[in-house]
Design a protein around this motif. Structure first.
Motif, PDB file in Angstrom:
ATOM      1  N   ALA A  80      -3.654   5.999   6.489  1.00 17.67           N
ATOM      2  CA  ALA A  80      -3.020   6.607   5.323  1.00 17.67           C
ATOM      3  C   ALA A  80      -3.233   8.119   5.342  1.00 17.67           C
ATOM      4  O   ALA A  80      -4.050   8.659   6.088  1.00 17.67           O
ATOM      5  N   GLU A  81      -2.495   8.801   4.488  1.00 17.34           N
ATOM      6  CA  GLU A  81      -2.680  10.243   4.283  1.00 17.34           C
ATOM      7  C   GLU A  81      -3.845  10.458   3.324  1.00 17.34           C
ATOM      8  O   GLU A  81      -4.082   9.651   2.410  1.00 17.34           O
ATOM      9  N   LEU A  82      -4.569  11.552   3.509  1.00 20.76           N
ATOM     10  CA  LEU A  82      -5.638  11.937   2.592  1.00 20.76           C
ATOM     11  C   LEU A  82      -5.224  13.196   1.848  1.00 20.76           C
ATOM     12  O   LEU A  82      -4.863  14.201   2.470  1.00 20.76           O
ATOM     13  N   ARG A  83      -5.254  13.126   0.533  1.00 24.81           N
ATOM     14  CA  ARG A  83      -4.966  14.299  -0.286  1.00 24.81           C
ATOM     15  C   ARG A  83      -6.244  14.705  -1.025  1.00 24.81           C
ATOM     16  O   ARG A  83      -6.814  13.917  -1.787  1.00 24.81           O
ATOM     17  N   GLN A 134      -2.943  11.554 -10.618  1.00 25.22           N
ATOM     18  CA  GLN A 134      -2.819  11.417  -9.169  1.00 25.22           C
ATOM     19  C   GLN A 134      -2.975   9.963  -8.729  1.00 25.22           C
ATOM     20  O   GLN A 134      -2.346   9.528  -7.757  1.00 25.22           O
ATOM     21  N   SER A 135      -3.797   9.195  -9.433  1.00 23.89           N
ATOM     22  CA  SER A 135      -4.065   7.812  -9.042  1.00 23.89           C
ATOM     23  C   SER A 135      -2.839   6.920  -9.143  1.00 23.89           C
ATOM     24  O   SER A 135      -2.790   5.853  -8.523  1.00 23.89           O
ATOM     25  N   ARG A 136      -1.823   7.327  -9.883  1.00 25.27           N
ATOM     26  CA  ARG A 136      -0.625   6.508 -10.058  1.00 25.27           C
ATOM     27  C   ARG A 136       0.165   6.352  -8.754  1.00 25.27           C
ATOM     28  O   ARG A 136       0.912   5.387  -8.603  1.00 25.27           O
ATOM     29  N   ALA A 137      -0.013   7.304  -7.848  1.00 27.30           N
ATOM     30  CA  ALA A 137       0.721   7.243  -6.585  1.00 27.30           C
ATOM     31  C   ALA A 137      -0.179   6.862  -5.418  1.00 27.30           C
ATOM     32  O   ALA A 137       0.264   6.892  -4.272  1.00 27.30           O
ATOM     33  N   ALA A 138      -1.435   6.495  -5.683  1.00 32.04           N
ATOM     34  CA  ALA A 138      -2.402   6.257  -4.607  1.00 32.04           C
ATOM     35  C   ALA A 138      -2.799   4.798  -4.525  1.00 32.04           C
ATOM     36  O   ALA A 138      -2.602   4.020  -5.464  1.00 32.04           O
ATOM     37  N   GLU A 139      -3.378   4.428  -3.391  1.00 27.80           N
ATOM     38  CA  GLU A 139      -3.966   3.104  -3.256  1.00 27.80           C
ATOM     39  C   GLU A 139      -5.469   3.133  -3.465  1.00 27.80           C
ATOM     40  O   GLU A 139      -6.098   2.097  -3.642  1.00 27.80           O
ATOM     41  N   CYS A 195      -5.448   2.895  -9.960  1.00 26.70           N
ATOM     42  CA  CYS A 195      -5.681   2.215  -8.697  1.00 26.70           C
ATOM     43  C   CYS A 195      -7.191   2.048  -8.555  1.00 26.70           C
ATOM     44  O   CYS A 195      -7.952   2.574  -9.380  1.00 26.70           O
ATOM     45  N   PRO A 196      -7.664   1.304  -7.563  1.00 21.33           N
ATOM     46  CA  PRO A 196      -9.109   1.170  -7.380  1.00 21.33           C
ATOM     47  C   PRO A 196      -9.781   2.540  -7.248  1.00 21.33           C
ATOM     48  O   PRO A 196      -9.223   3.468  -6.641  1.00 21.33           O
ATOM     49  N   VAL A 197     -10.967   2.652  -7.814  1.00 21.74           N
ATOM     50  CA  VAL A 197     -11.736   3.900  -7.785  1.00 21.74           C
ATOM     51  C   VAL A 197     -13.050   3.639  -7.070  1.00 21.74           C
ATOM     52  O   VAL A 197     -13.805   2.732  -7.435  1.00 21.74           O
ATOM     53  N   LEU A 198     -13.324   4.434  -6.038  1.00 25.30           N
ATOM     54  CA  LEU A 198     -14.549   4.318  -5.265  1.00 25.30           C
ATOM     55  C   LEU A 198     -15.473   5.470  -5.647  1.00 25.30           C
ATOM     56  O   LEU A 198     -15.112   6.638  -5.486  1.00 25.30           O
ATOM     57  N   VAL A 199     -16.650   5.137  -6.166  1.00 26.11           N
ATOM     58  CA  VAL A 199     -17.645   6.133  -6.562  1.00 26.11           C
ATOM     59  C   VAL A 199     -18.750   6.131  -5.512  1.00 26.11           C
ATOM     60  O   VAL A 199     -19.397   5.106  -5.287  1.00 26.11           O
ATOM     61  N   VAL A 200     -18.943   7.287  -4.876  1.00 26.59           N
ATOM     62  CA  VAL A 200     -19.820   7.399  -3.712  1.00 26.59           C
ATOM     63  C   VAL A 200     -21.132   8.060  -4.092  1.00 26.59           C
ATOM     64  O   VAL A 200     -21.149   9.048  -4.828  1.00 26.59           O
ATOM     65  N   ARG A 201     -22.227   7.516  -3.592  1.00 26.70           N
ATOM     66  CA  ARG A 201     -23.549   8.108  -3.785  1.00 26.70           C
ATOM     67  C   ARG A 201     -23.750   9.278  -2.833  1.00 26.70           C
ATOM     68  O   ARG A 201     -23.023   9.441  -1.852  1.00 26.70           O
ATOM     69  N   ASP A 202     -24.786  10.065  -3.090  1.00 26.97           N
ATOM     70  CA  ASP A 202     -25.044  11.246  -2.276  1.00 26.97           C
ATOM     71  C   ASP A 202     -25.689  10.929  -0.940  1.00 26.97           C
ATOM     72  O   ASP A 202     -25.649  11.745  -0.025  1.00 26.97           O
ATOM     73  N   MET A 209       0.831  -1.187   0.000  1.00 28.70           N
ATOM     74  CA  MET A 209       0.000   0.000   0.000  1.00 28.70           C
ATOM     75  C   MET A 209       0.875   1.249   0.000  1.00 28.70           C
ATOM     76  O   MET A 209       1.934   1.306   0.609  1.00 28.70           O
ATOM     77  N   SER A 210       0.392   2.321  -0.684  1.00 27.40           N
ATOM     78  CA  SER A 210       1.167   3.550  -0.781  1.00 27.40           C
ATOM     79  C   SER A 210       0.947   4.450   0.408  1.00 27.40           C
ATOM     80  O   SER A 210       1.713   5.388   0.634  1.00 27.40           O
ATOM     81  N   GLY A 211      -0.108   4.236   1.168  1.00 23.83           N
ATOM     82  CA  GLY A 211      -0.414   5.111   2.281  1.00 23.83           C
ATOM     83  C   GLY A 211      -1.019   6.421   1.849  1.00 23.83           C
ATOM     84  O   GLY A 211      -0.874   7.426   2.558  1.00 23.83           O
ATOM     85  N   LEU A 212      -1.678   6.452   0.687  1.00 23.66           N
ATOM     86  CA  LEU A 212      -2.269   7.685   0.183  1.00 23.66           C
ATOM     87  C   LEU A 212      -3.642   7.405  -0.402  1.00 23.66           C
ATOM     88  O   LEU A 212      -3.810   6.538  -1.263  1.00 23.66           O
ATOM     89  N   VAL A 213      -4.632   8.157   0.063  1.00 22.64           N
ATOM     90  CA  VAL A 213      -5.979   8.138  -0.501  1.00 22.64           C
ATOM     91  C   VAL A 213      -6.233   9.500  -1.128  1.00 22.64           C
ATOM     92  O   VAL A 213      -5.927  10.534  -0.524  1.00 22.64           O
TER      93      VAL A 213
END
Length: 293
Positions: free
Chosen positions: A31-34, A100-105, A135-142, A1-5
């Motif tokens: 992890a860190e959040l950016r 940005q996703s290239r460096a994230a988990e 990297c995995p992509v999480l799509v969130v509902r409202d 894991m990269s430790g970045l979300v």
């Protein structure tokens, strides 16, 4: 894991819900959040008419600072222990977030953003990022964060291996059970070869169902040992993939699918099942691409 979300924000209500979800994901992962905001002017394409003049530099800074500040405040309220940083990048949202996703988990985005067309269930940025993110992509509902298990769509394809890994890890992080769901029909199930080579290449009654049960068990092999704390329910359903997964999402807190599955056309980055659940699932959807090499 990269430790970045990564959380993509654009000032919309949907993106602020995504920031809160991203903060929880970062907390679970330690992890860190950016928080990333992609800026361009004009914010939407203007097909006709004179060019739209940009606002004064001070106004651009004021608007941007306001929406980023609100996003950071939301994130810290949800996860005070998480290190939250932010980044303002000039460019198209899809291009910026893909980079940005290239460096994230994990990258987290809202289902719809600013400038979306009325009637669209999921915005184009979310759909295209799910197909092209590194990297995995999480799509969130409202809506508010749902409860229930993590539901994993299993198709037995090599491309789906990464989705299985991600779903088990996510269920462990959330402290919930996992429903491993495999849907099949006589039209999409491969016919198993006969036990005797001289027999016709056909399936005896019940053979297809048994083969699909084995497919699910083989896809999960080894994961229960790696994640003994995760209760796993095997669910094999005779039915269409899309409808079955969408129905299961109504009682799930997360639905995990691979970007492409069994029977996909070569060259497609996002399969039809993945697209369908992005648009119609009742819970957040994580799309996991298979990385070769």
């Amino acid at each position: 894991m990269s430790g970045l979300v990564i959380a993509g924000v654009d000032g919309s209500a949907s993106s602020l819900v995504a920031v809160e979800a991203a903060a929880r994901e970062a907390r679970w992962r330690n992890a860190e959040l950016r928080i990333v905001h992609a800026f361009r002017w004009p914010p939407v394409r203007v097909p006709m008419g004179p060019p739209v003049p940009p606002p004064a530099e001070g106004e651009i800074w004021k608007m941007t600072k306001g929406l980023v500040t609100e996003a950071v405040t939301r994130a810290r309220a949800v996860a005070p222990s998480v290190n939250v940083t932010h980044s303002l990048v000039t460019g198209e949202a899809l291009t910026v977030l893909e980079t940005q996703s290239r460096a994230a988990e994990l990258v987290v985005v809202g289902s719809r953003g600013m400038g979306g067309f009325v009637g669209l269930l999921v915005g184009s940025t979310a759909v295209h990022l799910a197909a092209q993110g590194r990297c995995p992509v999480l799509v969130v509902r409202d809506q508010a964060e749902p409860s229930g298990p993590v539901v994993l769509g299993v198709d037995g394809s090599g491309a789906g291996v990464a989705a299985v890994d991600f779903a088990f890890a996510e269920a462990a992080l959330r402290g919930v059970g996992l429903v491993a769901l495999h849907a099949w029909t006589t039209w999409n199930a491969p016919v198993p070869p006969p036990q005797d080579p001289v027999e016709p290449y056909a399936s005896a009654p019940g053979m297809l169902a048994e083969a699909e049960e084995r497919l699910l068990s083989e896809a999960l092999a080894g994961h229960r040992e790696r994640y003994p704390e995760v209760p796993v329910e095997h669910r094999v359903v005779h039915g269409a993939n899309r409808e079955t997964l969408i129905a299961a999402s109504s009682t799930a807190q997360l639905l995990v699918v691979g970007a492409r599955g069994r029977g996909g056309f070569a060259g497609l980055l996002l399969g039809s099942v993945s697209q369908a659940v992005l648009h119609h699932a009742r819970c957040p959807v994580a799309v996991v691409r298979f990385r070769e090499g």
